[in-house]
Enzyme design. Structure first.
Site, PDB file in Angstrom:
ATOM      1  N   LYS A 250      28.531  66.967   9.803  1.00 29.68           N
ATOM      2  CA  LYS A 250      27.054  67.141  10.689  1.00 29.68           C
ATOM      3  C   LYS A 250      26.519  68.582  11.271  1.00 29.68           C
ATOM      4  O   LYS A 250      27.352  69.085  11.066  1.00 29.68           O
ATOM      5  CB  LYS A 250      26.679  65.772  11.977  1.00 29.68           C
ATOM      6  CG  LYS A 250      27.974  66.651  13.147  1.00 29.68           C
ATOM      7  CD  LYS A 250      26.909  66.453  14.269  1.00 29.68           C
ATOM      8  CE  LYS A 250      25.957  67.488  14.451  1.00 29.68           C
ATOM      9  NZ  LYS A 250      26.391  68.492  15.674  1.00 29.68           N
TER      10      LYS A 250
ATOM     11  N   GLU B 199      27.834  69.113  28.899  1.00 33.76           N
ATOM     12  CA  GLU B 199      28.196  69.376  28.575  1.00 33.76           C
ATOM     13  C   GLU B 199      27.983  70.977  29.653  1.00 33.76           C
ATOM     14  O   GLU B 199      26.808  70.863  29.671  1.00 33.76           O
ATOM     15  CB  GLU B 199      28.314  70.577  27.039  1.00 33.76           C
ATOM     16  CG  GLU B 199      28.692  69.400  26.161  1.00 33.76           C
ATOM     17  CD  GLU B 199      28.446  69.446  24.862  1.00 33.76           C
ATOM     18  OE1 GLU B 199      29.293  69.786  24.132  1.00 33.76           O
ATOM     19  OE2 GLU B 199      27.371  70.285  24.084  1.00 33.76           O
TER      20      GLU B 199
ATOM     21  N   HIS C 147      24.938  62.319  16.898  1.00 33.78           N
ATOM     22  CA  HIS C 147      25.441  61.456  18.417  1.00 33.78           C
ATOM     23  C   HIS C 147      25.090  60.437  19.427  1.00 33.78           C
ATOM     24  O   HIS C 147      25.328  59.563  19.620  1.00 33.78           O
ATOM     25  CB  HIS C 147      26.299  62.467  19.249  1.00 33.78           C
ATOM     26  CG  HIS C 147      27.172  62.976  18.158  1.00 33.78           C
ATOM     27  ND1 HIS C 147      28.049  63.200  17.462  1.00 33.78           N
ATOM     28  CD2 HIS C 147      27.941  64.977  18.855  1.00 33.78           C
ATOM     29  CE1 HIS C 147      28.534  64.119  16.456  1.00 33.78           C
ATOM     30  NE2 HIS C 147      27.978  65.678  17.521  1.00 33.78           N
TER      31      HIS C 147
ATOM     32  N   LYS D  87      23.316  71.681  27.235  1.00 28.67           N
ATOM     33  CA  LYS D  87      24.319  72.976  27.642  1.00 28.67           C
ATOM     34  C   LYS D  87      24.666  73.008  28.645  1.00 28.67           C
ATOM     35  O   LYS D  87      23.372  73.235  29.775  1.00 28.67           O
ATOM     36  CB  LYS D  87      24.620  73.864  26.619  1.00 28.67           C
ATOM     37  CG  LYS D  87      24.330  73.589  25.210  1.00 28.67           C
ATOM     38  CD  LYS D  87      25.174  72.968  24.259  1.00 28.67           C
ATOM     39  CE  LYS D  87      25.671  72.948  23.283  1.00 28.67           C
ATOM     40  NZ  LYS D  87      26.443  71.943  22.499  1.00 28.67           N
TER      41      LYS D  87
HETATM   42  C1  BG6 Z   1      29.025  69.106  18.092  1.00 29.40           C
HETATM   43  C2  BG6 Z   1      28.679  69.854  18.733  1.00 29.40           C
HETATM   44  O1  BG6 Z   1      28.831  68.029  17.246  1.00 29.40           O
HETATM   45  O2  BG6 Z   1      29.514  68.471  19.621  1.00 29.40           O
HETATM   46  C3  BG6 Z   1      28.425  71.050  19.403  1.00 29.40           C
HETATM   47  O3  BG6 Z   1      27.385  70.706  17.762  1.00 29.40           O
HETATM   48  C4  BG6 Z   1      29.004  70.377  20.990  1.00 29.40           C
HETATM   49  O4  BG6 Z   1      27.247  71.068  20.117  1.00 29.40           O
HETATM   50  C5  BG6 Z   1      29.778  69.055  20.467  1.00 29.40           C
HETATM   51  O5  BG6 Z   1      28.979  71.031  21.554  1.00 29.40           O
HETATM   52  C6  BG6 Z   1      31.048  68.178  21.469  1.00 29.40           C
HETATM   53  O6  BG6 Z   1      31.533  66.996  20.492  1.00 29.40           O
HETATM   54  P1  BG6 Z   1      32.402  66.426  22.367  1.00 29.40           P
HETATM   55  O7  BG6 Z   1      33.398  65.691  21.238  1.00 29.40           O
HETATM   56  O8  BG6 Z   1      33.358  68.021  23.099  1.00 29.40           O
HETATM   57  O9  BG6 Z   1      31.805  65.607  23.238  1.00 29.40           O
END
Ligand code: BG6
Length: 487
Positions: A145, A213, A237, A341
């Site tokens: 993606k 995050e 997601h 973020k």
């Molecule tokens: C990715 C995004 O698909 O998912 C990132 O491009 C993001 O920006 C990441 O940080 C988060 O994934 P996870 O598994 O750490 O929650």
């Protein structure tokens, strides 16, 4: 079952995703005996590395991030690695010739092309693989993606890839679908009898889906300026999580039934267009603040090779949306989505808030909440009301009934990428997105995106380390609700 030999060709194989996620996942699979001794991992990049250089790079950069209890197993893993230099669209055919030589005589093996590269390279890569005669019936292609940047570009990419590979050979990855708790959501919903009768608008007040995050975006400006949270996180997601919460029970647990039901949810999303975008969506961008006790810069001041541009000033690092699924089950139930973020904590969770009791005889009652925690510390909690012990007046307190996966199940929880890579090797596409799903998701995102693009005001600022801009609080507070915050 003994694992079948396979050739896994990773385009963008020396990049960030490969080094941080794919190679560690493959090492874990190898360590658990899930790769055939003959399976090879062939990284492709412009890098000009010899096999030995690539192995050295992986040894230096990956070894410390994985548990190496047996150096022999690590050695065996390194020996699987190869590197082929290619430049897509370039004039030099030597890389393709080398790859062709390596694959010759292995036409019967599972062959996986994993495109860990920007979406505009998907079509050209597939054409070149095809021109080199490397697409066999046992070939599959994995697309990372984001798939495109809007509906039109996604359709274009799907057409280009679809001209070379059959839909059943195409695996569009959304790594959230590989997370344990996400799969557990299906088990929770469809393997337990008590939830389904109350899983609807009669009993549920609203749903919250949060992916918060703590990380910022240092060094990612080139990608992020043109993605933003909406394309980077919500289109894939968060909408996938929404689908799993909202879908109807499929009649079978097979590759098409589940995906059929998910598409129906995406198609039932009420479009948010025009002036509604202002009412039902919020975009934010972090400014300087604190993260993990340290001072951190704002989005525009993140260290990077390139200076911020107008696109940087307009891009959102936080998005919140009030969505609605227009069908019988969910009429009138808001689905609040948010992701950002530089939030105060890292937490991905789905919160299903039930309606309050019809008539309360105690002061201070609060509605039940079911919290599905994806990360960190995967688990499920049902918040119920209980009486605080003591004489005198009855005092209520919400207390969690909890399931912690780490406490209940021994053993390592495999990373999402590990699960999904093994699914690709096994030819199981259930946890991958079908073409119609991706396109339905863009169809809902596009009008929001274009309204945001048309705005001259930059996104609402929020200080790093705070839970997003004021507008996000207001989005839920307007209807007397509040976000579920980690304690
Ligand atoms: C990715 C995004 O698909 O998912 C990132 O491009 C993001 O920006 C990441 O940080 C988060 O994934 P996870 O598994 O750490 O929650």
């Amino acid at each position: 079952e003994t694992p079948q030999p396979a050739d896994l060709i990773v385009f963008g194989g020396t990049g960030d995703l490969s080094m941080r996620k794919l190679l560690p996942a493959l090492y874990h699979a190898d360590r658990d005996g899930l790769l055939s001794p003959e399976t090879r991992i062939i990284a492709m990049s412009r890098g000009g590395l010899a096999d030995a250089d690539f192995r050295g790079k992986v040894d230096a950069e990956v070894r410390d991030s994985v548990p190496v209890d047996d150096p022999g197993v690590w050695r065996r893993f390194l020996d699987r690695l190869h590197h082929v230099t290619i430049d897509i669209g370039g004039q030099d055919p030597t890389g393709w010739a080398r790859l062709t030589g390596m694959l010759a005589g292995h036409e019967q093996r599972d062959r996986v092309f994993y495109l860990a590269s920007p979406p505009m390279t998907f079509g050209p890569f597939c054409r070149e693989v095809n021109r080199a005669g490397l697409v066999t019936p046992a070939s599959r292609v994995v697309l990372e993606k984001p798939l495109g940047r809007d509906l039109a570009s996604a359709q274009h990419i799907n057409d280009e890839v679809g001209a070379i590979f059959h839909e059943r050979q195409i695996y569009r990855i959304d790594h959230y679908l590989g997370k344990e708790t996400v799969q557990n959501l299906l088990v929770l919903r469809f393997a337990n009898a008590f939830l389904e009768p109350i899983w609807n608008s009669l009993w549920i007040d609203h749903v919250q889906i949060t992916v918060a995050e703590t990380v910022g975006t240092p060094g990612r400006r080139g990608y992020y300026d043109h993605a933003g949270a909406l394309r980077d996180m919500v289109q894939n997601h968060l909408l996938q999580l929404l689908c799993l919460v909202a879908m109807e029970p499929p009649s079978r647990n097979d590759r098409e039934s589940i995906r059929d039901e998910k598409v129906k949810v995406l198609e039932a999303l009420r479009p948010i267009t025009g002036s509604e975008v202002d009412r039902f969506t919020v975009r934010g961008q972090y400014t300087a603040g604190e993260s993990g006790g340290a001072k951190v810069p704002g989005y525009l001041d993140e260290p990077d090779n390139t200076a911020p541009t107008e696109a940087s000033r307009q891009v959102e690092t936080f998005a919140a949306i009030r969505a609605e699924v227009k069908n019988w089950r969910w009429a009138g139930v808001p689905f609040y989505l948010r992701t950002g973020k530089r939030m105060p904590y890292r937490c991905s969770e789905i919160v299903v808030q039930f309606k309050d009791v019809p008539h309360s005889i105690f002061p201070g009652s609060a509605p039940n909440r079911l919290v599905l925690r994806l990360q960190p510390s995967e688990g499920i909690q049902l918040h119920i009301m209980a009486k605080e012990p003591g004489a005198g007046e009855v005092t209520l307190k919400p207390v969690p009934l909890g399931l912690s996966f780490a406490e209940t199940f021994a053993g390592r929880v495999p990373d999402a990428y590990e699960r999904l890579l093994l699914d690709v090797l096994a030819g199981n596409p259930t946890l991958f997105m079908r073409r119609d799903e991706v396109e339905a998701a863009w169809r809902w995102i596009d009008p929001i995106r274009s309204e945001w693009d048309a705005q001259t005001m930059p996104p609402e600022p929020y200080a790093a380390g705070t839970p997003g801009p004021a507008g996000a609080l207001d989005l839920v507070a307007r209807s007397g609700r509040s976000w579920h915050e980690e304690n």
